[in-house]
Design a protein around this motif. Sequence first.
Motif, PDB file in Angstrom:
ATOM      1  N   PRO A 104      12.388  -1.002   2.341  1.00  0.00           N
ATOM      2  CA  PRO A 104      11.282  -1.552   1.554  1.00  0.00           C
ATOM      3  C   PRO A 104      10.613  -2.747   2.231  1.00  0.00           C
ATOM      4  N   ASP A 105       9.313  -2.810   2.081  1.00  0.00           N
ATOM      5  CA  ASP A 105       8.525  -3.940   2.574  1.00  0.00           C
ATOM      6  C   ASP A 105       8.155  -4.785   1.355  1.00  0.00           C
ATOM      7  N   PRO A 106       8.800  -5.940   1.160  1.00  0.00           N
ATOM      8  CA  PRO A 106       8.565  -6.753  -0.044  1.00  0.00           C
ATOM      9  C   PRO A 106       7.144  -7.275  -0.178  1.00  0.00           C
ATOM     10  N   GLU A 107       6.377  -7.271   0.907  1.00  0.00           N
ATOM     11  CA  GLU A 107       4.996  -7.744   0.828  1.00  0.00           C
ATOM     12  C   GLU A 107       4.047  -6.640   0.371  1.00  0.00           C
ATOM     13  N   ARG A 108       4.537  -5.381   0.343  1.00  0.00           N
ATOM     14  CA  ARG A 108       3.676  -4.258  -0.045  1.00  0.00           C
ATOM     15  C   ARG A 108       4.245  -3.422  -1.184  1.00  0.00           C
ATOM     16  N   GLN A 109       5.556  -3.400  -1.317  1.00  0.00           N
ATOM     17  CA  GLN A 109       6.191  -2.476  -2.242  1.00  0.00           C
ATOM     18  C   GLN A 109       6.969  -3.170  -3.356  1.00  0.00           C
TER      19      GLN A 109
END
Length: 383
Positions: A104-109
């Motif tokens: 997971p990408d915390p800045e997008r998801q």
Amino acid sequence: MQRHFRGLPKAIPAIIVAIGLAMLAGCATRPSPEVLTPVHLSEPAGSETAPDRVGVLVATNRTPDRVRGGFDSTWSEKLTYEQYAFSVPPGRKDTAITYPRAKPDPERQFAVIERRQLPKEAFVQQALAAVPPEGTVGIFVHGYNYSYQEALYRTAQIAADAKIPGAPILFSWPSAASVAGYVADRDAALSSRSELNSLVTSLSASAKVKRIILFGHSMGGFLVMETVRELKLQHRDAVIGKLAVVLAAPDIDVDVFRSQLKDIGPMPNPISLLVSRDDRALVASSFIAGERARVGRLDIDDPVIQKAALQARLRVIDITSIKTSDGLGHDRYASLAKFGAQLASFESGGRSTAGDVGAFVFDAAGAAVASPFRLAGRVVRSQ
């Protein structure tokens, strides 16, 4: 009464096909139960903005899916209670939800970072612990064609955008999560009245809870109204006295709604209806129901509707100007979340006066001025 609603388009079969294709296209990328598995996120190197964090409590009468770790569309005879913490990407421009993948990408998801199942007593304690000083609890009831994980992530999005204090509660009933499951969903919603009743009653028993915002979207609005009707027939006036009912794009036949209102009677806090004239999902619902009008497409310009809103002590708020992302005009409530504080202030204030009911319009253009929530023009007040 139906003649007072905007007519259905003549090319209704084509519209149904188009809506079905649009919804099926969305289903192709539907999240699996794996998105419920907590992940560990580390803040990206050099990131100037950390992800937001929100908590969500869930009560569901779906049957647990022991294999994949989620919940399916089978009806359960008892409620299951869960608690979640979410990482929410900062700086989002719309209501779209990007589900997590393997890394997971915390800045997008969006992503679940904590999950645990609770016994009922612990669930109630957690809900009460999260109640802000003014004593408000929010319960969201999703609509037709929602899976458990879709409803959960949507609740997290709304909580993040509305900056709701505490932890909002999702009541997830056993929707088939299928375009073809409309009738099955209707039955499932009806079967869930007692469970939603139990949840609301458990929370209202605490003196700490002063107000319960019971927010139902689409077919969830039908379930909410049936539950309030059941509470009224059970003479649970103390519970009803704490309710602030909000129905967004309610998928309810207008005559059924009138019958529900007759049984419920005037409520201390007037029921609020968020309606849109161009809601194409409700056009499809009307077609399925034999071209019977739905409450979510009320025309507030119609003097008959204005008069009916006053007589029934309703707030009918046209939100057609709000941006929609589903292509159908049915998910405006999600975009409305960013105006949560203003909407909450309109809903608050204790027992309502006659001037608080009638027909209103939400002017989205007002978002650029000092007060983004503006009930302007076409305001009807009792004399």
